[in-house]
Design an enzyme around this catalytic site. Sequence first.
Site, PDB file in Angstrom:
ATOM      1  N   CYS A   1       0.815  -1.212   0.000  1.00  0.00           N
ATOM      2  CA  CYS A   1       0.000   0.000   0.000  1.00  0.00           C
ATOM      3  C   CYS A   1       0.851   1.267   0.000  1.00  0.00           C
ATOM      4  O   CYS A   1       2.013   1.246   0.359  1.00  0.00           O
ATOM      5  CB  CYS A   1      -0.854   0.050   1.265  1.00  0.00           C
ATOM      6  SG  CYS A   1      -2.220  -1.099   1.279  1.00  0.00           S
TER       7      CYS A   1
ATOM      8  N   CYS B   1      25.030 -27.330  -5.096  1.00  0.00           N
ATOM      9  CA  CYS B   1      24.854 -28.163  -6.284  1.00  0.00           C
ATOM     10  C   CYS B   1      25.361 -27.441  -7.538  1.00  0.00           C
ATOM     11  O   CYS B   1      25.585 -28.073  -8.561  1.00  0.00           O
ATOM     12  CB  CYS B   1      23.397 -28.591  -6.435  1.00  0.00           C
ATOM     13  SG  CYS B   1      22.238 -27.238  -6.499  1.00  0.00           S
TER      14      CYS B   1
END
Length: 348
Positions: free
Chosen positions: A34, A315
Site C-alpha cells: 500500500c 549443487c
Amino acid sequence: MKLKFEEMYNALLNKDSSYEGSFFAGIKTTGIFCRPTCTARKPKKENVEFFHTSKEAVLHGYRPCKVCHPLEHLGFTPEYIKIILKKLEKNPDEKLKDSDLNELNIEPNKVRRWFKKNLDITFHEYQRMLKINSALHQISGGEKIIDSAFDSGYNSLSGFSHAFKNATGSTPSDSAEINIINIMRFTTLLGPMTACATEKGIYLLEFSDRKNLNDELEYLKKTLHAKIIFGQNQYLDMLKEQIAEYFSGTRKIFDLPLHTPGTDFQNLVWKKLIDIPYGEHRSYKDQALAINKPKAVRAVGKANGSNRIAIIIPCHRIIGESGKLTGYAGGLWRKQWLLDFERKNSSL
Ligand SMILES: [Zn+2]
C-alpha cells in the site's frame, strides 16, 4: 536519508500524505502493498514491512493494493497504464501479450517504456512476479483455490496448477496438529529468492523463478504436515544475513542447521556436495566415486537436481565431465555467475 520504522508506521496510521512516494508498506498477512495514505484497515505493527520503492515490494512478493493503487503515481499515470494495472489486478494470471495490448489500442512499446522507467522492471518481469506473488500467497495462505483459476496462466510456471490442485486436498487446516513453516522472500544480486524454515532450521532456499518451487513447497507441506505462512523466524534472519555475506564475498562456509527430508541416497549425495570446497567444482562421476557408488552417476545427477537448499548445499559446483555446465534449476547463467564469483573470490 533512511526513514525509521516507527516514523513510517505512524505515517501509515495517520495516512500522512506528505510521505507519499517515500515509502510503501507491505502487509505480510495479505501479501498486499500500500501507499502511506491507503484508506483500507491498517495492519498491526508486526505484520508490516516497509520498502522505499514499489519495485522492492513487488520483488519481495507483494501485490499492489486494490484500494490505494500504489503503482499509480499521484495524478499523472497515463490512462492506458491504469487500464493495464486494473486488468492485471483483476486477474494476475492473465498474460497480456502485444496482441492483447494492440486490441486495447495500446502501443506495446509505450507500456514497456513506462514500466522500465517508473518501476525499473520490465513489463514481462512485472507480470511474471505478479503471477508468482499471487500464487505464493494462495499456497502459503491456505486459501481455497477455485478451479477456474487453473484455466489459464500457470502453463509457463510448470507444476503450479498441479501443485495447487493437490494443495486444496491436502491443506491440513482441519487437523489439530499443524506445524508451521515460515516462508520469506528477499532479493539478491541474482534476483529474488524464497526461503523456508521451521523452529528447527532451514528447509528451503531457491531462486523464486525456479520452475518446481511450488512442488517443493507442497512436498515440504506434506512431509512436515505443515502450513506455510509468511513470517519471522530466527533461522530465516540468520540465512538472510549469511547469504548477504556470501554475495559480498566475505562468507565461504555457511553455519546454519539444514533439514533435507528425502531418501537416504539423496541425503548421501547432498552431504557430499557440502564437502566440495568453495571455488572448486566436481563432476557427477567424481561425486559417484565419493559415495562409493561409481555406477550411480545418473542417480547422483538426479539427486543433485532435487536439492532444495541452493547455494548453501552447493549443487552449482557440479559440472559435466567435459567441463560443460550441464543443468541448473536456477538457470545456467546463475550457475556460471556463482562459479566465476567463487573462483575469483577464492584466489584473493
Ligand atoms: Zn492500500
